[in-house]
Design a protein around this motif. Sequence first.
Motif, PDB file in Angstrom:
ATOM      1  N   GLN A  87       0.872  -1.247  -0.003  1.00 30.51           N
ATOM      2  CA  GLN A  87       0.124   0.112  -0.110  1.00 30.51           C
ATOM      3  C   GLN A  87       0.729   1.358   0.118  1.00 30.51           C
ATOM      4  OE1 GLN A  87      -0.673  -2.634   2.232  1.00 30.51           O
ATOM      5  NE2 GLN A  87      -3.060  -3.020   2.016  1.00 30.51           N
ATOM      6  N   VAL A  91       0.411   4.376  -2.743  1.00 26.09           N
ATOM      7  CA  VAL A  91       0.150   5.587  -2.527  1.00 26.09           C
ATOM      8  C   VAL A  91       1.339   6.493  -2.717  1.00 26.09           C
ATOM      9  CG1 VAL A  91      -0.532   7.414  -0.523  1.00 26.09           C
ATOM     10  CG2 VAL A  91      -1.339   4.993  -0.678  1.00 26.09           C
ATOM     11  N   PRO A 130      -8.336  -1.671  -2.828  1.00 29.10           N
ATOM     12  CA  PRO A 130      -8.749  -0.786  -1.728  1.00 29.10           C
ATOM     13  C   PRO A 130      -7.978   0.744  -1.930  1.00 29.10           C
ATOM     14  CG  PRO A 130      -7.771  -2.933  -1.064  1.00 29.10           C
ATOM     15  CD  PRO A 130      -7.657  -3.130  -2.104  1.00 29.10           C
ATOM     16  N   VAL A 131      -6.701   0.633  -2.217  1.00 33.88           N
ATOM     17  CA  VAL A 131      -6.169   1.816  -2.284  1.00 33.88           C
ATOM     18  C   VAL A 131      -6.711   2.694  -3.709  1.00 33.88           C
ATOM     19  CG1 VAL A 131      -3.597   2.941  -2.748  1.00 33.88           C
ATOM     20  CG2 VAL A 131      -3.768   0.999  -1.719  1.00 33.88           C
ATOM     21  N   LEU A 133      -9.851   2.365  -4.635  1.00 33.36           N
ATOM     22  CA  LEU A 133     -10.948   2.956  -4.064  1.00 33.36           C
ATOM     23  C   LEU A 133     -10.971   4.096  -3.269  1.00 33.36           C
ATOM     24  CD1 LEU A 133     -12.641  -0.838  -3.606  1.00 33.36           C
ATOM     25  CD2 LEU A 133     -13.527   1.272  -5.522  1.00 33.36           C
ATOM     26  N   LEU A 134      -9.939   4.320  -2.397  1.00 35.09           N
ATOM     27  CA  LEU A 134      -9.653   5.381  -1.438  1.00 35.09           C
ATOM     28  C   LEU A 134      -9.409   6.542  -2.286  1.00 35.09           C
ATOM     29  CD1 LEU A 134      -9.600   5.816   1.673  1.00 35.09           C
ATOM     30  CD2 LEU A 134      -7.168   5.720   1.470  1.00 35.09           C
ATOM     31  N   GLU A 138     -11.352  10.199  -3.174  1.00 35.79           N
ATOM     32  CA  GLU A 138     -10.993  11.398  -2.645  1.00 35.79           C
ATOM     33  C   GLU A 138     -10.596  12.531  -3.707  1.00 35.79           C
ATOM     34  OE1 GLU A 138     -10.592  12.435   0.623  1.00 35.79           O
ATOM     35  OE2 GLU A 138     -11.337  10.324   0.785  1.00 35.79           O
ATOM     36  N   ARG A 218      -5.816  16.699  -1.631  1.00 31.53           N
ATOM     37  CA  ARG A 218      -6.189  15.868  -0.652  1.00 31.53           C
ATOM     38  C   ARG A 218      -5.235  14.533  -0.694  1.00 31.53           C
ATOM     39  NH1 ARG A 218     -11.838  17.347  -1.001  1.00 31.53           N
ATOM     40  NH2 ARG A 218     -12.324  15.679  -2.407  1.00 31.53           N
ATOM     41  N   PHE A 222      -1.867  12.820   1.716  1.00 30.32           N
ATOM     42  CA  PHE A 222      -1.972  11.330   2.168  1.00 30.32           C
ATOM     43  C   PHE A 222      -0.376  11.144   2.631  1.00 30.32           C
ATOM     44  CE2 PHE A 222      -5.129   8.369  -0.081  1.00 30.32           C
ATOM     45  CZ  PHE A 222      -5.895   9.352   0.234  1.00 30.32           C
ATOM     46  N   LYS A 223      -0.216  10.426   3.864  1.00 30.69           N
ATOM     47  CA  LYS A 223       0.897  10.121   4.730  1.00 30.69           C
ATOM     48  C   LYS A 223       1.231   8.661   4.196  1.00 30.69           C
ATOM     49  CE  LYS A 223       0.688  13.620   7.989  1.00 30.69           C
ATOM     50  NZ  LYS A 223      -0.573  14.365   7.674  1.00 30.69           N
ATOM     51  N   GLU A 224       1.923   8.316   3.337  1.00 35.38           N
ATOM     52  CA  GLU A 224       2.210   6.958   3.019  1.00 35.38           C
ATOM     53  C   GLU A 224       2.886   6.229   3.825  1.00 35.38           C
ATOM     54  OE1 GLU A 224       3.064   9.525   1.416  1.00 35.38           O
ATOM     55  OE2 GLU A 224       5.140   9.469   0.280  1.00 35.38           O
ATOM     56  N   GLN A 226       2.255   5.908   7.041  1.00 38.56           N
ATOM     57  CA  GLN A 226       1.354   5.699   7.829  1.00 38.56           C
ATOM     58  C   GLN A 226       0.808   4.123   7.456  1.00 38.56           C
ATOM     59  OE1 GLN A 226      -1.623   8.409   8.589  1.00 38.56           O
ATOM     60  NE2 GLN A 226      -0.133   9.676  10.205  1.00 38.56           N
ATOM     61  N   ALA A 227       1.097   3.915   6.152  1.00 36.59           N
ATOM     62  CA  ALA A 227       0.518   2.642   5.617  1.00 36.59           C
ATOM     63  C   ALA A 227       1.552   1.559   6.031  1.00 36.59           C
ATOM     64  CB  ALA A 227       0.655   2.531   4.243  1.00 36.59           C
ATOM     65  N   THR A 229       3.079  -0.619   8.803  1.00 33.83           N
ATOM     66  CA  THR A 229       2.526  -0.776  10.141  1.00 33.83           C
ATOM     67  C   THR A 229       3.724  -1.574  10.737  1.00 33.83           C
ATOM     68  OG1 THR A 229       1.860  -3.028   9.113  1.00 33.83           O
ATOM     69  CG2 THR A 229       0.101  -0.743   9.601  1.00 33.83           C
TER      70      THR A 229
ATOM     71  N   HIS B  63     -12.703  -1.142   1.975  1.00 32.77           N
ATOM     72  CA  HIS B  63     -11.227  -0.478   1.474  1.00 32.77           C
ATOM     73  C   HIS B  63     -11.064   0.488   2.697  1.00 32.77           C
ATOM     74  CE1 HIS B  63     -14.013   2.342  -0.396  1.00 32.77           C
ATOM     75  NE2 HIS B  63     -13.307   3.486  -0.193  1.00 32.77           N
ATOM     76  N   LEU B  67      -7.440   0.075   4.631  1.00 31.05           N
ATOM     77  CA  LEU B  67      -6.488   1.185   4.628  1.00 31.05           C
ATOM     78  C   LEU B  67      -6.548   2.001   5.964  1.00 31.05           C
ATOM     79  CD1 LEU B  67      -6.734   2.027   0.912  1.00 31.05           C
ATOM     80  CD2 LEU B  67      -4.769   0.610   2.163  1.00 31.05           C
ATOM     81  N   SER B  69      -4.939   2.646   8.596  1.00 33.58           N
ATOM     82  CA  SER B  69      -3.832   3.433   9.227  1.00 33.58           C
ATOM     83  C   SER B  69      -3.670   4.804   8.309  1.00 33.58           C
ATOM     84  CB  SER B  69      -2.491   2.582   9.280  1.00 33.58           C
ATOM     85  OG  SER B  69      -2.394   2.242   7.985  1.00 33.58           O
TER      86      SER B  69
END
Lengths: 444, 159
Positions: A87, A91, A130-131, A133-134, A138, A218, A222-224, A226-227, A229, B63, B67, B69
């Motif tokens: 992810q 991003v 998922p990325v 769609l997010l 935005e 926007r 994004f703060k990549e 933070q993906a 973990t 999603h 995601l 985080s």
Amino acid sequence: MDSHASAVIFGLDPLWVSSIIFIITYAVIVTEKINRSIVALLGAGLMISMGVLNQQAAINGIDFNTLGLLTGMMVIVAISRRSGVFQFVAVWSAKKVKASPWGILFMLSLVTALFSALLDNVTTVLLIAPVTLLITGELKVHPYPFLFAEIFASNIGGTATLIGDPPNIMIGSAVNLTFNDFLINLAPITLVIFPVTLFIIYLIWGRHMHASDEARERIMQFKERQAITDIPLLKKSLLVISLVIIGFLFAHPLRLEPATIAMIGAALLLLLTSINTAAEEQSEHVHKSFAEVEWVTIFFFVGLFIIVNGIEHAGLLEILANQVLSITGGDFALTAIAIIWVSAIFSAIVDNIPFVATMIPIIKSMAPTFGGADQLMPLWWSLALGACLGGNGSLVGASANLIVAGFAERAGYRIHFLKFMLIAFPLMLVSIVIASIYVYFRYL
Amino acid sequence: MSMDIEKVLIPTIIIRPGMYVRDLFTECGKLHIHALPYCNEKGIISGTVTLKNVMRFSCLPEHMIELASLLGNQMSCVENAEEKAREIICNPIEPYVRKLGKTIPSTEPLIKALALMEKNKSSYIFIVDDGEYKGQITIQGIAQVMSKLDNSCAIPGAE
């Protein structure tokens, strides 16, 4: 018949019995009413219980190199994905193009193709969808063109390498082809098909894409990082994935089969991620990692290998191979091109795994006609190109397509079967035309 | 102190056909519980409605969970989800009803209830006597009973 094979019950003709089991099994798999692994295992059970094969002959038909490679890679991916690295890259790549919609589509497709070549398609789209769609949410743009492009990218990227798509794994294992063989023979043409496909997608959707400056800003916020973990896990995963790929590249001089490399990689990553943890935690970690292996796919393969072994022993595949040769008149070039097109059309409509499982022994049995096993290489590349690229032809053509469609639907954007196929099928045919030209001029 | 189910039983309302998500939220918020039983038109306890399920399917697309985080204050998807949360409280409860989980009679030992909760990976269990819902017990309630068991702990730093 194999010396291990037993006699068929009631003295029935093994050819008829195995053919009926084969046709019924494949027909039920196509209907998708019952889970495909259940159907394949039941079909395999029937092959044995009806006496077409005995248990030893059935086990001999299972290609453990394919299963080992798939399982090993699944474990590696299951552990690595927890780090969030995939992810992060998605991003990061979206921000690199200043969040322009077409730029993002291009970058996400590129990332999808690259990941699909090195991981498996399903995992890749599970991480990228998922990325997408997010980000499209935005940007306030419709996600459909992005998801469409990613489906194509995953299947094209998967075509490029031994580990990219299950058909390649099966072909590679059956014919003893290395990672480099696929890289040298298939990767070059995917470098042509990928940009051509994206160019057509640009003409259809890309040139009309627009997002407001506020929406793009926007995305830039994004703060990549933070993906990600788990940084230690990230380092360990990247180390093992790199070692495994190096292992694949040097498999031949190392005298190692791909399954051995993938399994060593999986064990090494499990070890690295278990060091300094309590016994109970270790056990939980290993259990969780193994649980994430797609056992449905693995058992589907087991069942298919036995079924195909059954019809091979009974002589059906030889008859089919002779039919193919009589249609093409024993012409090598025509046979190669026919394999690409038939594989592509079949793979667009039904699952390409059972198709390839059946085709492998058929092509093998053509060796005497075409002057030995070494002469068959163009046919193997034709099968791989047709089966992998054909998956783009419809929503059911590849598992990755269905995963993307499922994500989209749950997010409120239903991908309609016919609407998808209306553009996907012709676009897939474009890739098959390119692949046919490539095979013709390079090998025939 | 004995560990009886009766001692930690939390009596609650039952969600019935025609009720709204707001009724679930109000009762769960008031009693600090996660779920309520659902009683069908025939008066039989037939399902469960959980806060997690309502929020998961109404405010949080898949999603966003994947995601989590990456989510931040300025994102429109976060605003949309908050807006969605405002809308769903007036939704009828029926679409959120799920299968009834394991229940236990009030006469059974509390430890058995705890074991069943653990087995079903749940933090609560409904208490049903002969088809009649009595209330529910939660892991927090059991912890509270356990904290009052006779056993004096050593005071840190004391001899």
